[in-house]
Each structure stands twice: as C-alpha cells, then as structure tokens.
Design a protein around this motif. Structure first.
Motif, PDB file in Angstrom:
ATOM      1  N   LEU A 211      -2.631   2.201   8.557  1.00  0.00           N
ATOM      2  CA  LEU A 211      -2.597   2.442   8.178  1.00  0.00           C
ATOM      3  C   LEU A 211      -3.860   3.937   8.942  1.00  0.00           C
ATOM      4  CD1 LEU A 211      -4.631   0.679   4.966  1.00  0.00           C
ATOM      5  CD2 LEU A 211      -1.834   2.372   4.771  1.00  0.00           C
ATOM      6  N   LYS A 212      -4.558   3.382   9.845  1.00  0.00           N
ATOM      7  CA  LYS A 212      -5.280   4.100  10.663  1.00  0.00           C
ATOM      8  C   LYS A 212      -4.658   4.691  11.763  1.00  0.00           C
ATOM      9  CE  LYS A 212      -9.275   1.633  11.323  1.00  0.00           C
ATOM     10  NZ  LYS A 212     -10.613   0.688  11.940  1.00  0.00           N
ATOM     11  N   LYS A 213      -3.196   3.819  12.511  1.00  0.00           N
ATOM     12  CA  LYS A 213      -2.185   4.898  13.003  1.00  0.00           C
ATOM     13  C   LYS A 213      -1.882   6.037  12.252  1.00  0.00           C
ATOM     14  CE  LYS A 213      -1.222   0.494  15.941  1.00  0.00           C
ATOM     15  NZ  LYS A 213      -0.484  -0.432  15.803  1.00  0.00           N
ATOM     16  N   MET A 214      -0.879   5.427  11.082  1.00  0.00           N
ATOM     17  CA  MET A 214      -0.683   6.758  10.403  1.00  0.00           C
ATOM     18  C   MET A 214      -1.664   8.019  10.348  1.00  0.00           C
ATOM     19  SD  MET A 214       0.975   4.499   7.771  1.00  0.00           S
ATOM     20  CE  MET A 214       2.508   5.788   6.854  1.00  0.00           C
ATOM     21  N   GLY A 215      -2.929   7.789  10.429  1.00  0.00           N
ATOM     22  CA  GLY A 215      -4.172   8.709  10.434  1.00  0.00           C
ATOM     23  C   GLY A 215      -4.808   9.128   8.979  1.00  0.00           C
ATOM     24  N   CYS A 216      -4.553   7.350   7.957  1.00  0.00           N
ATOM     25  CA  CYS A 216      -5.309   7.770   6.951  1.00  0.00           C
ATOM     26  C   CYS A 216      -6.806   7.906   7.130  1.00  0.00           C
ATOM     27  CB  CYS A 216      -5.074   6.463   5.805  1.00  0.00           C
ATOM     28  SG  CYS A 216      -2.948   6.568   5.154  1.00  0.00           S
ATOM     29  N   VAL A 217      -7.025   8.257   5.764  1.00  0.00           N
ATOM     30  CA  VAL A 217      -9.048   8.448   6.090  1.00  0.00           C
ATOM     31  C   VAL A 217      -9.294   7.216   5.468  1.00  0.00           C
ATOM     32  CG1 VAL A 217      -8.718  11.025   7.306  1.00  0.00           C
ATOM     33  CG2 VAL A 217      -8.980  10.244   4.204  1.00  0.00           C
TER      34      VAL A 217
ATOM     35  N   VAL B 222       1.006  -1.295  -0.145  1.00  0.00           N
ATOM     36  CA  VAL B 222      -0.133   0.137  -0.333  1.00  0.00           C
ATOM     37  C   VAL B 222       1.241   1.585   0.356  1.00  0.00           C
ATOM     38  CG1 VAL B 222      -1.901   1.391   0.773  1.00  0.00           C
ATOM     39  CG2 VAL B 222      -1.695  -1.425   1.213  1.00  0.00           C
ATOM     40  N   ASN B 223       0.657   1.893  -0.756  1.00  0.00           N
ATOM     41  CA  ASN B 223       1.129   3.545  -0.703  1.00  0.00           C
ATOM     42  C   ASN B 223       0.273   4.823  -0.393  1.00  0.00           C
ATOM     43  OD1 ASN B 223       3.907   2.797  -1.998  1.00  0.00           O
ATOM     44  ND2 ASN B 223       2.832   2.950  -4.010  1.00  0.00           N
ATOM     45  N   VAL B 224       1.669   5.505   0.535  1.00  0.00           N
ATOM     46  CA  VAL B 224       0.630   5.917   0.934  1.00  0.00           C
ATOM     47  C   VAL B 224       0.632   8.193   0.686  1.00  0.00           C
ATOM     48  CG1 VAL B 224       0.468   7.318   3.571  1.00  0.00           C
ATOM     49  CG2 VAL B 224       0.437   4.774   3.048  1.00  0.00           C
ATOM     50  N   PHE B 225       0.274   8.774   0.608  1.00  0.00           N
ATOM     51  CA  PHE B 225       0.240  10.491   0.254  1.00  0.00           C
ATOM     52  C   PHE B 225      -0.704  11.093   1.412  1.00  0.00           C
ATOM     53  CE2 PHE B 225      -0.614   7.048  -3.121  1.00  0.00           C
ATOM     54  CZ  PHE B 225       0.362   7.056  -3.969  1.00  0.00           C
TER      55      PHE B 225
ATOM     56  N   CYS C  32      -4.111  12.260   4.937  1.00  0.00           N
ATOM     57  CA  CYS C  32      -3.714  11.174   4.313  1.00  0.00           C
ATOM     58  C   CYS C  32      -3.952  10.240   4.365  1.00  0.00           C
ATOM     59  CB  CYS C  32      -2.964   9.663   6.234  1.00  0.00           C
ATOM     60  SG  CYS C  32      -2.261   8.678   5.505  1.00  0.00           S
ATOM     61  N   TYR C  33      -4.049   9.485   2.762  1.00  0.00           N
ATOM     62  CA  TYR C  33      -4.586   8.846   1.450  1.00  0.00           C
ATOM     63  C   TYR C  33      -4.302   7.957   1.369  1.00  0.00           C
ATOM     64  CZ  TYR C  33      -7.393  13.565   1.468  1.00  0.00           C
ATOM     65  OH  TYR C  33      -7.699  14.498   1.922  1.00  0.00           O
ATOM     66  N   SER C  34      -4.522   6.323   1.047  1.00  0.00           N
ATOM     67  CA  SER C  34      -3.817   4.826   0.586  1.00  0.00           C
ATOM     68  C   SER C  34      -4.215   4.342  -0.688  1.00  0.00           C
ATOM     69  CB  SER C  34      -3.259   3.932   1.626  1.00  0.00           C
ATOM     70  OG  SER C  34      -4.823   3.939   2.495  1.00  0.00           O
ATOM     71  N   ARG C  35      -3.103   3.681  -0.884  1.00  0.00           N
ATOM     72  CA  ARG C  35      -3.965   2.938  -2.583  1.00  0.00           C
ATOM     73  C   ARG C  35      -3.462   1.594  -2.889  1.00  0.00           C
ATOM     74  NH1 ARG C  35      -1.815   5.843  -6.866  1.00  0.00           N
ATOM     75  NH2 ARG C  35      -0.124   4.104  -6.771  1.00  0.00           N
ATOM     76  N   ILE C  36      -3.960   0.958  -2.770  1.00  0.00           N
ATOM     77  CA  ILE C  36      -3.439  -0.700  -3.457  1.00  0.00           C
ATOM     78  C   ILE C  36      -2.847  -0.778  -4.011  1.00  0.00           C
ATOM     79  CG2 ILE C  36      -4.010  -3.050  -3.711  1.00  0.00           C
ATOM     80  CD1 ILE C  36      -6.009  -2.872  -0.828  1.00  0.00           C
ATOM     81  N   ASP C  37      -0.639  -0.874  -4.120  1.00  0.00           N
ATOM     82  CA  ASP C  37      -0.495  -1.120  -5.333  1.00  0.00           C
ATOM     83  C   ASP C  37       0.015  -2.638  -5.696  1.00  0.00           C
ATOM     84  OD1 ASP C  37      -0.498   1.794  -6.165  1.00  0.00           O
ATOM     85  OD2 ASP C  37       1.609   1.636  -5.228  1.00  0.00           O
ATOM     86  N   TYR C  38      -0.399  -3.434  -5.148  1.00  0.00           N
ATOM     87  CA  TYR C  38       0.082  -5.301  -5.356  1.00  0.00           C
ATOM     88  C   TYR C  38      -0.877  -5.640  -3.957  1.00  0.00           C
ATOM     89  CZ  TYR C  38       2.351  -9.223  -6.072  1.00  0.00           C
ATOM     90  OH  TYR C  38       2.731 -10.342  -6.428  1.00  0.00           O
ATOM     91  N   PHE C  39      -1.831  -6.182  -4.273  1.00  0.00           N
ATOM     92  CA  PHE C  39      -2.258  -7.523  -3.435  1.00  0.00           C
ATOM     93  C   PHE C  39      -2.235  -8.688  -4.139  1.00  0.00           C
ATOM     94  CE2 PHE C  39      -6.104  -7.676  -0.370  1.00  0.00           C
ATOM     95  CZ  PHE C  39      -6.021  -8.549   0.278  1.00  0.00           C
ATOM     96  N   TYR C  40      -1.946  -9.477  -3.677  1.00  0.00           N
ATOM     97  CA  TYR C  40      -1.785 -10.933  -4.207  1.00  0.00           C
ATOM     98  C   TYR C  40      -1.467 -12.620  -2.977  1.00  0.00           C
ATOM     99  CZ  TYR C  40       0.646 -15.404  -6.708  1.00  0.00           C
ATOM    100  OH  TYR C  40       0.827 -16.277  -7.418  1.00  0.00           O
TER     101      TYR C  40
END
Length: 128
Positions: A71-77, A32-35, A41-49
């Motif tokens: 991700l929650k601990k990082m503050g992503c929404v 997951v990449n975090v932006f 804070c937003y996040s996107r799955i880049d690879y899941f296998y």
C-alpha cells in the motif's frame, strides 16, 4: 514454515497465508480495497481472517505488514477498517472489544475519540 503469497492491482491488495511453501491449505487471508480520490490513495480492509489454530503466532501481523508495504508503494496515506466479527462456519464470533484490541495492537486508532469499544463497526485508521 508459513508462506505468504500476494497479489496487487491498482484497486485491490490480496494477501494469502499458507501452511508451508508446497501447501494448498490456506490458513489466512487479507483483502484490502484501494481507492483514489484526486492524487490521494486510500485503502480499507474488507476481509481479514486467520484460522483459529494459527492465531497468536504473528501470522495476521505478517500478512498485515506485507499489505502495508504494498500500500505504501501504491502511495496510500492510510488504511481504514470497520471491525465486524464474521466467523467462519462453526466458529464462535469474536466480540467487538476483542476485534478492537487486535486492530489497536496492530497500530490502528479510533477515528472518533468518543467511540466506545463495545459498540459495533467503529472506524479505525492506521496512518502511514
């Protein structure tokens, strides 16, 4: 028993699943990449296998839940994904419909309600 190992930095969360504690056999991975935009804070799955022989055993869900906790601990929404079937060498790719069902089962919803399940790369989102 399967073992999950994780690594998180300010811009990436990586979860690896191994066959057991002492095993080097990786049976699954989630990246997951975090932006950060302003204070958000937003996040996107880049690879899941998950290897085919280890699917339908809650392995993917275990990795997903571990990533959500980080991700929650990082503050992503929210967490976004654009499902795209990318099979490993020698595997038959999953259909878009199958991928959408998997992500829907994890709690993702289409961002645009007019998206159809048979068209590629539709944005799906999991809100925290």
């Amino acid at each position: 028993m399967n073992t999950i190992k994780s690594n998180a930095t300010k811009d990436r969360v990586e979860i690896k699943l191994f066959a057991d504690y002492n095993s080097k056999e990786e049976i699954g991975r989630l990246i997951v990449n975090v932006f950060s935009v302003g204070n958000e804070c937003y996040s996107r799955i880049d690879y899941f296998y998950v290897k085919p022989e280890h699917r339908n055993q809650r392995n993917g869900k275990s990795m997903f839940l571990k990533a959500i906790t980080k991700l929650k601990k990082m503050g992503c929404v929210y967490l976004t994904v654009y499902p795209n079937p990318e099979p490993q060498k020698g595997e038959v790719p999953l259909s878009y419909e199958a991928l959408y069902k998997i992500y829907n089962h994890l709690g993702f919803v289409f961002v645009n309600n007019t998206d159809e399940e048979n068209s590629p790369n539709k944005e799906m989102r999991y809100e925290f």
